[in-house]
Design an enzyme around this catalytic site. Structure first.
Site, PDB file in Angstrom:
ATOM      1  N   LYS A  39      10.442 -10.153   4.373  1.00  0.00           N
ATOM      2  CA  LYS A  39      11.472  -9.520   3.548  1.00  0.00           C
ATOM      3  C   LYS A  39      11.693 -10.264   2.240  1.00  0.00           C
ATOM      4  CE  LYS A  39      14.568  -6.478   2.612  1.00  0.00           C
ATOM      5  NZ  LYS A  39      14.135  -5.116   2.242  1.00  0.00           N
ATOM      6  N   SER A  52      -4.019  -0.219 -19.499  1.00  0.00           N
ATOM      7  CA  SER A  52      -3.403  -0.154 -18.180  1.00  0.00           C
ATOM      8  C   SER A  52      -2.820   1.249 -17.964  1.00  0.00           C
ATOM      9  CB  SER A  52      -2.353  -1.261 -18.033  1.00  0.00           C
ATOM     10  OG  SER A  52      -2.030  -1.468 -16.685  1.00  0.00           O
TER      11      SER A  52
END
Length: 346
Positions: A200, A148
């Site tokens: 949100k 990664s």
């Protein structure tokens, strides 16, 4: 006239020194305790002086960031060891930029043993290493794991060496959340959120993703993924379509990565030094100095107690303190009658 005692005075065995009176024994005991307290106090002051000196050294060297003392000590190669989780590290980036400008640094070996980290942390380190590569030679070696973000940061290297058993690849981006609604419901709990907009609180462990929230988060992941693929394609000189075929999150061994074109050769630092010698005329016996990813304070005292010096200090310090306390302060506490409240560990 004094009344004679019915008990005979204590007698010493024949041929021995007469026994000291009880009052004299008490005085000797008190003198001995005073001596031990004084000795313990001086030991404690000595330990504090040593630790204070180390603290001053840390504060002075810390201003220069991660282990920069070797940058001006004659020609050498830097070894940057990146292990553990990769996060954004301003001090390390500044150290790499200084190394790129140092006349003493001939090149760098990037030694990676990391399962990954944050996208921003990998991007920051990748870009700093790319700037170094523009100025000086850079090669990379993979240890047990370089996956990664641990793989991403090696992309600026001109040549990547991996062990046959290195775990690498894992090109992709992951965003995770969890759903705790059932557990909260069983406890009779309910969460409420007042937000400025419908996205949100997405994702939230307290309610499932909405279709709109899932689409927005997927767009974020896909954009980060595209950035990752672009860095790999650029670093490995491969078409992006070819990288995408490999960038499904899979991990590979070093041998598999070599076949796929994700690394250049099987080997380690010895092979990396040989490449620097052949390609850049950098002598294989040139000294190697560490440019560490952790600053001096962390290497000495933190992050699993840091490197060998930190581990040694961490192992020795409790014994030093125990010795000082048990022979000095521990005696004071016991003599004063407060030993029942606190005792040094036995």
């Amino acid at each position: 006239m004094a009344t004679p005692s019915p008990w005979p005075a204590p007698q010493s065995p024949a041929g021995t020194t007469p026994m000291a009176p009880a009052g004299l024994e008490a005085d000797l005991l008190l003198d001995r305790r005073r001596l031990k307290r004084s000795r313990g106090l001086w030991r404690l002051l000595a330990v504090l002086a040593v630790l204070g000196g180390m603290g001053l050294a840390v504060a002075a060297l810390d201003e220069d960031g991660p282990s920069l003392a070797g940058l001006g000590n004659g020609p050498h190669i830097l070894r940057l060891t990146v292990s553990g989780t990769i996060t954004d590290d301003r001090r390390l980036v500044e150290a790499i930029d200084r190394a790129a400008k140092s006349d003493s640094v001939r090149g760098m070996i990037l030694a990676v043993d990391s399962p990954g980290g944050t996208v921003a942390g990998g991007e920051s380190l990748h870009d700093a290493l790319a700037r170094f590569r523009a100025a000086k030679p850079l090669v990379a070696t993979f240890g047990g794991t370089a996956a990664s973000a641990g793989y991403m940061i090696a992309m600026p290297a001109e040549r990547i060496f991996a062990r046959e058993g290195s775990v690498t690849g894992s090109i992709g981006v992951l965003l995770q959340s969890f759903d705790a609604q059932e557990a909260m419901r069983s406890l009779g709990l309910r969460a409420e959120a007042i937000t400025s907009g419908p996205l949100k609180d997405q994702p939230s462990p307290f309610r499932p993703l909405t279709d709109e929230g899932r689409a927005a988060l997927r767009a974020v992941v896909q954009d980060l993924y595209a950035q990752f693929v672009h860095r790999v394609a650029e670093g490995r000189h491969m078409p992006e379509d070819q990288v995408r075929a490999l960038a499904d999150g899979r991990i590979m061994t070093g041998r598999q990565a070599l076949s796929a074109g994700l690394v250049d050769a099987i080997g380690g630092e010895r092979e990396a030094r040989a490449h620097l010698s052949a390609a850049h005329k950098i002598a294989e016996d040139l000294p190697v100095r560490e440019l560490r990813a952790r600053d001096l304070r962390e290497r000495t005292f933190g992050a699993s107690i840091g490197t060998a010096l930190g581990e040694t200090l961490a192992a020795a310090l409790p014994h030093i303190v125990k010795s000082v306390v048990s022979e000095g302060l521990g005696t004071v506490l016991h003599v004063d009658g407060t030993g029942a409240l606190w005792q040094p560990p036995r």
